[in-house]
Design a protein around this motif. Structure first.
Motif, PDB file in Angstrom:
ATOM      1  N   GLU A  93       0.803  -1.229   0.000  1.00 36.25           N
ATOM      2  CA  GLU A  93       0.000   0.000   0.000  1.00 36.25           C
ATOM      3  C   GLU A  93       0.835   1.279   0.000  1.00 36.25           C
ATOM      4  O   GLU A  93       0.626   2.152  -0.841  1.00 36.25           O
ATOM      5  CB  GLU A  93      -0.982  -0.005   1.166  1.00 36.25           C
ATOM      6  N   PRO A  94       1.803   1.428   0.900  1.00 37.16           N
ATOM      7  CA  PRO A  94       2.566   2.683   0.896  1.00 37.16           C
ATOM      8  C   PRO A  94       3.504   2.839  -0.305  1.00 37.16           C
ATOM      9  O   PRO A  94       3.959   3.946  -0.582  1.00 37.16           O
ATOM     10  CB  PRO A  94       3.355   2.640   2.207  1.00 37.16           C
ATOM     11  N   ILE A 129      -3.813   1.152  -4.167  1.00 39.24           N
ATOM     12  CA  ILE A 129      -3.931  -0.020  -3.293  1.00 39.24           C
ATOM     13  C   ILE A 129      -4.560   0.393  -1.972  1.00 39.24           C
ATOM     14  O   ILE A 129      -4.166   1.377  -1.359  1.00 39.24           O
ATOM     15  CB  ILE A 129      -2.552  -0.658  -3.051  1.00 39.24           C
ATOM     16  N   SER A 130      -5.547  -0.398  -1.553  1.00 37.16           N
ATOM     17  CA  SER A 130      -6.193  -0.150  -0.267  1.00 37.16           C
ATOM     18  C   SER A 130      -6.607  -1.471   0.354  1.00 37.16           C
ATOM     19  O   SER A 130      -6.665  -2.506  -0.314  1.00 37.16           O
ATOM     20  CB  SER A 130      -7.413   0.753  -0.446  1.00 37.16           C
ATOM     21  N   ILE A 152      -8.519  -8.977   1.851  1.00 36.40           N
ATOM     22  CA  ILE A 152      -7.150  -8.772   1.384  1.00 36.40           C
ATOM     23  C   ILE A 152      -7.054  -7.385   0.778  1.00 36.40           C
ATOM     24  O   ILE A 152      -8.066  -6.711   0.573  1.00 36.40           O
ATOM     25  CB  ILE A 152      -6.728  -9.837   0.339  1.00 36.40           C
ATOM     26  N   TYR A 153      -5.848  -6.976   0.485  1.00 32.42           N
ATOM     27  CA  TYR A 153      -5.665  -5.693  -0.188  1.00 32.42           C
ATOM     28  C   TYR A 153      -6.212  -5.772  -1.608  1.00 32.42           C
ATOM     29  O   TYR A 153      -6.257  -6.842  -2.209  1.00 32.42           O
ATOM     30  CB  TYR A 153      -4.186  -5.292  -0.202  1.00 32.42           C
ATOM     31  N   VAL A 154      -6.635  -4.636  -2.131  1.00 33.74           N
ATOM     32  CA  VAL A 154      -7.198  -4.574  -3.483  1.00 33.74           C
ATOM     33  C   VAL A 154      -6.547  -3.418  -4.241  1.00 33.74           C
ATOM     34  O   VAL A 154      -6.039  -2.467  -3.647  1.00 33.74           O
ATOM     35  CB  VAL A 154      -8.734  -4.385  -3.466  1.00 33.74           C
ATOM     36  N   ILE A 155      -6.584  -3.522  -5.559  1.00 32.49           N
ATOM     37  CA  ILE A 155      -6.038  -2.480  -6.432  1.00 32.49           C
ATOM     38  C   ILE A 155      -7.168  -1.898  -7.265  1.00 32.49           C
ATOM     39  O   ILE A 155      -7.911  -2.637  -7.911  1.00 32.49           O
ATOM     40  CB  ILE A 155      -4.944  -3.043  -7.352  1.00 32.49           C
ATOM     41  N   LEU A 186      -6.878   3.534 -11.078  1.00 35.72           N
ATOM     42  CA  LEU A 186      -5.736   4.300 -10.576  1.00 35.72           C
ATOM     43  C   LEU A 186      -4.401   3.616 -10.849  1.00 35.72           C
ATOM     44  O   LEU A 186      -3.350   4.247 -10.763  1.00 35.72           O
ATOM     45  CB  LEU A 186      -5.872   4.522  -9.065  1.00 35.72           C
ATOM     46  N   CYS A 187      -4.427   2.331 -11.166  1.00 31.28           N
ATOM     47  CA  CYS A 187      -3.186   1.581 -11.377  1.00 31.28           C
ATOM     48  C   CYS A 187      -2.608   1.856 -12.760  1.00 31.28           C
ATOM     49  O   CYS A 187      -3.263   1.649 -13.781  1.00 31.28           O
ATOM     50  CB  CYS A 187      -3.442   0.082 -11.222  1.00 31.28           C
TER      51      CYS A 187
END
Length: 82
Positions: A16-17, A24-25, A30-33, A37-38
């Motif tokens: 994320e960072p 990414i959030s 789980i984390y998602v994209i 924005l990608c």
């Protein structure tokens, strides 16, 4: 092509960072994209930074979101203009 995070994600919080676009959030499990924005770090870095730091290699290209390098650069330019 945007990236996706697979269910092998261990929620280690390192991707994320690293994302320069804030794509990414944390998701429900789980984390998602966010594919809107990608840019695969096009315009920022030579390689996707999330893939570089992921300890379990769970961030492949999303085969449903095919984009050329030119399209990714155009998306980067649109995002940078806001």
């Amino acid at each position: 092509m945007a990236l996706i995070i697979t269910d092998e994600c261990i929620n280690c919080d390192v991707c994320e960072p690293e994302c320069p676009n804030g794509a990414i959030s944390a998701g429900d499990e789980i984390y998602v994209i966010d594919p809107d924005l990608c840019t695969e770090c096009v315009g920022h870095y030579d390689e996707p930074q999330c893939q570089q730091v992921c300890p379990v290699d769970c961030i492949p290209l999303d085969p449903d979101r095919r984009e050329s390098r030119e399209e990714l650069m155009a998306k980067y330019e649109r995002l940078s203009a806001t």
